[in-house]
Design an enzyme around this catalytic site. Structure first.
Site, PDB file in Angstrom:
ATOM      1  N   SER A  49       0.821  -1.215   0.000  1.00  9.65           N
ATOM      2  CA  SER A  49       0.000   0.000   0.000  1.00  9.65           C
ATOM      3  C   SER A  49       0.856   1.267   0.000  1.00  9.65           C
ATOM      4  O   SER A  49       0.326   2.361   0.212  1.00  9.65           O
ATOM      5  CB  SER A  49      -0.905   0.002   1.237  1.00  9.65           C
ATOM      6  OG  SER A  49      -0.114  -0.098   2.406  1.00  9.65           O
ATOM      7  N   THR A 153      -1.280   3.457   5.070  1.00  6.53           N
ATOM      8  CA  THR A 153      -0.292   4.528   4.890  1.00  6.53           C
ATOM      9  C   THR A 153       0.846   4.305   5.865  1.00  6.53           C
ATOM     10  O   THR A 153       0.595   3.941   7.015  1.00  6.53           O
ATOM     11  CB  THR A 153      -0.948   5.896   5.234  1.00  6.53           C
ATOM     12  OG1 THR A 153      -2.005   6.131   4.327  1.00  6.53           O
ATOM     13  CG2 THR A 153       0.054   7.041   5.168  1.00  6.53           C
ATOM     14  N   THR A 171       1.669   6.861   0.732  1.00  2.00           N
ATOM     15  CA  THR A 171       0.644   5.831   0.482  1.00  2.00           C
ATOM     16  C   THR A 171       0.297   5.755  -0.998  1.00  2.00           C
ATOM     17  O   THR A 171       0.499   6.721  -1.742  1.00  2.00           O
ATOM     18  CB  THR A 171      -0.648   6.170   1.267  1.00  2.00           C
ATOM     19  OG1 THR A 171      -1.605   5.118   1.105  1.00  2.00           O
ATOM     20  CG2 THR A 171      -1.282   7.466   0.798  1.00  2.00           C
ATOM     21  N   ARG A 181      -7.863  10.731  -7.778  1.00  2.00           N
ATOM     22  CA  ARG A 181      -8.313  10.855  -6.380  1.00  2.00           C
ATOM     23  C   ARG A 181      -7.105  11.128  -5.469  1.00  2.00           C
ATOM     24  O   ARG A 181      -6.073  10.491  -5.597  1.00  2.00           O
ATOM     25  CB  ARG A 181      -9.032   9.565  -5.962  1.00  2.00           C
ATOM     26  CG  ARG A 181      -9.481   9.540  -4.493  1.00  2.00           C
ATOM     27  CD  ARG A 181      -8.474   8.874  -3.584  1.00  2.00           C
ATOM     28  NE  ARG A 181      -8.996   8.720  -2.219  1.00  2.00           N
ATOM     29  CZ  ARG A 181      -8.234   8.379  -1.184  1.00  2.00           C
ATOM     30  NH1 ARG A 181      -6.953   8.159  -1.343  1.00  2.00           N
ATOM     31  NH2 ARG A 181      -8.752   8.258   0.013  1.00  2.00           N
ATOM     32  N   VAL A 182      -7.246  12.054  -4.559  1.00  2.00           N
ATOM     33  CA  VAL A 182      -6.202  12.324  -3.571  1.00  2.00           C
ATOM     34  C   VAL A 182      -6.796  12.101  -2.186  1.00  2.00           C
ATOM     35  O   VAL A 182      -7.920  12.533  -1.911  1.00  2.00           O
ATOM     36  CB  VAL A 182      -5.678  13.779  -3.698  1.00  2.00           C
ATOM     37  CG1 VAL A 182      -4.656  14.080  -2.608  1.00  2.00           C
ATOM     38  CG2 VAL A 182      -5.068  14.002  -5.077  1.00  2.00           C
ATOM     39  N   THR A 204      -4.146   7.272   9.377  1.00  2.00           N
ATOM     40  CA  THR A 204      -4.265   6.250   8.338  1.00  2.00           C
ATOM     41  C   THR A 204      -5.686   5.707   8.371  1.00  2.00           C
ATOM     42  O   THR A 204      -6.332   5.703   9.406  1.00  2.00           O
ATOM     43  CB  THR A 204      -3.205   5.133   8.511  1.00  2.00           C
ATOM     44  OG1 THR A 204      -3.448   4.106   7.522  1.00  2.00           O
ATOM     45  CG2 THR A 204      -3.232   4.491   9.880  1.00  2.00           C
ATOM     46  N   GLY A 205      -6.164   5.279   7.206  1.00  2.00           N
ATOM     47  CA  GLY A 205      -7.542   4.806   7.112  1.00  2.00           C
ATOM     48  C   GLY A 205      -8.244   5.553   6.000  1.00  2.00           C
ATOM     49  O   GLY A 205      -7.589   6.146   5.133  1.00  2.00           O
ATOM     50  N   GLY A 207      -9.342   8.103   3.846  1.00  2.00           N
ATOM     51  CA  GLY A 207      -8.989   9.519   3.720  1.00  2.00           C
ATOM     52  C   GLY A 207     -10.193  10.416   3.588  1.00  2.00           C
ATOM     53  O   GLY A 207     -10.185  11.563   4.047  1.00  2.00           O
TER      54      GLY A 207
HETATM   55  N1  ASP Z   1      -5.416   7.417   4.298  1.00  2.00           N
HETATM   56  C1  ASP Z   1      -5.062   6.757   3.067  1.00  2.00           C
HETATM   57  C2  ASP Z   1      -5.882   7.360   1.951  1.00  2.00           C
HETATM   58  O1  ASP Z   1      -7.060   7.562   2.119  1.00  2.00           O
HETATM   59  C3  ASP Z   1      -5.241   5.267   3.079  1.00  2.00           C
HETATM   60  C4  ASP Z   1      -4.887   4.565   4.384  1.00  2.00           C
HETATM   61  O2  ASP Z   1      -4.086   5.070   5.153  1.00  2.00           O
HETATM   62  O3  ASP Z   1      -5.429   3.487   4.674  1.00  2.00           O
HETATM   63  O4  ASP Z   1      -5.350   7.569   0.897  1.00  2.00           O
END
Ligand code: ASP
Length: 302
Positions: A49, A153, A171, A181-182, A204-205, A207
């Site tokens: 990832s 991330t 990430t 997409r950002v 993280t998670g 976004g």
């Molecule tokens: N936060 C990251 C994003 O949305 C993905 C992640 O950390 O799981 O791009």
């Protein structure tokens, strides 16, 4: 003994902490430390990832986001939508140190990296291509329920020997994201924030949820008001989850898209973490004993 401390998201953050702790011991500054720590994860093709071998977007291309923030002067370098460079964190550093800008995207960021001699390389590996094919077979339309499933991330927070606080993120974002997409990771205040006078945080998670609460900034401001890193993480995340109460249960049908986790460090190198799910582990190392440890974050509300 002068203090230093480093922490990084997820079990793969162990590699970042191993590299970073060695450099901290050698009195390197936070920017060097965070850049090198994140580069090590970006170059590991088994981390699916981040960087090389990252998760491709809907059209099968890997698009990377990364950022660095220096707490001394609140300087930021961030890039989004990078497709041809294995170490977007190093482009983020160039943005921070050599441009008057803070966030650069896509082709412009890549041409800037070319101009500074960074080497282009393919980000797709045979394993990431295989996983992408399987995902696409399961999910033919972007509106399918499983959209976005699979993401993480590397987020790093550091206190260096000079008392500097630095944060960084990198990430490939959400699996099968729409091209362009950002996420939160390169957005100051959302994916990361660092201020020498208060502390640092990374997220993280999903976004799309994290950026709605500017989670990292919220955590740093709570620490400024006297909260410990642990209290600040649990409080800021708890508030966002409560505020989006209606939204989150609806999305729970495909739970991965409601997951969030945060990691923070105060000016003294104390660490805190929280998640709205049970499986967020982070790695850390302190000057006191130089042991790299993994710990599971507390889940909020339990
Ligand atoms: N936060 C990251 C994003 O949305 C993905 C992640 O950390 O799981 O791009």
């Amino acid at each position: 003994m002068q203090k230093w401390a480093i922490a990084a998201t997820w079990p793969f953050g162990r590699r970042a902490v191993e590299v970073g702790s060695r450099l901290l011991d050698e009195e390197r500054n936070g920017i060097d430390v965070v850049e090198q720590a994140i580069r090590a994860v970006e170059l590991d093709p088994t981390v699916d990832s981040v960087g090389v071998g990252g998760i491709p977007n809907y059209e099968g291309e890997v698009e990377l986001d990364a950022a660095l923030m220096r707490g001394k002067d609140l300087a930021i370098g961030a890039v989004a939508g990078v497709k041809s460079f294995p170490n977007p964190i190093s482009i983020a550093r160039l943005v921070l140190e050599k441009t008057p800008h803070h966030l650069m995207v896509g082709d412009g960021a890549e041409r800037y990296a070319d101009a500074h001699g960074l080497k282009r390389d393919s980000l797709l590996t045979s394993s990431s291509l295989e996983k992408w094919k399987k995902r696409r077979q399961r999910q033919v339309q972007i509106t399918d329920e499983r959209w976005g499933t699979g993401h993480d991330t590397v987020g790093v927070v550091v206190l260096d020997k000079a008392g500097g606080i630095t944060a960084g993120t990198s990430t490939s974002g959400l699996a099968l994201k729409l091209p362009g997409r950002v996420g939160d990771s390169p957005l100051p205040g959302s994916g990361l924030y660092a201020d020498d006078t208060a502390g640092a945080a990374v997220a993280t998670g999903c976004g799309e949820l994290i950026m709605r609460g500017c989670l990292s900034y919220a955590i740093v401001e709570l620490m400024r008001s006297g909260a410990t890193p642990q209290q600040a993480c649990a409080d800021a995340l708890g508030r966002l989850v409560a505020r989006l109460e209606k939204e989150i249960p609806v999305r729970n049908a495909h739970q991965d898209m409601t997951k969030m986790a945060v990691l923070a460090m105060d000016r003294d190198g104390n660490i805190g973490a929280a998640a709205n799910h049970a499986d967020f582990d982070f790695a850390y190392c302190l000057a006191e004993d130089r042991e790299v440890r993994l710990e599971r974050a507390k889940m909020i509300g339990v």
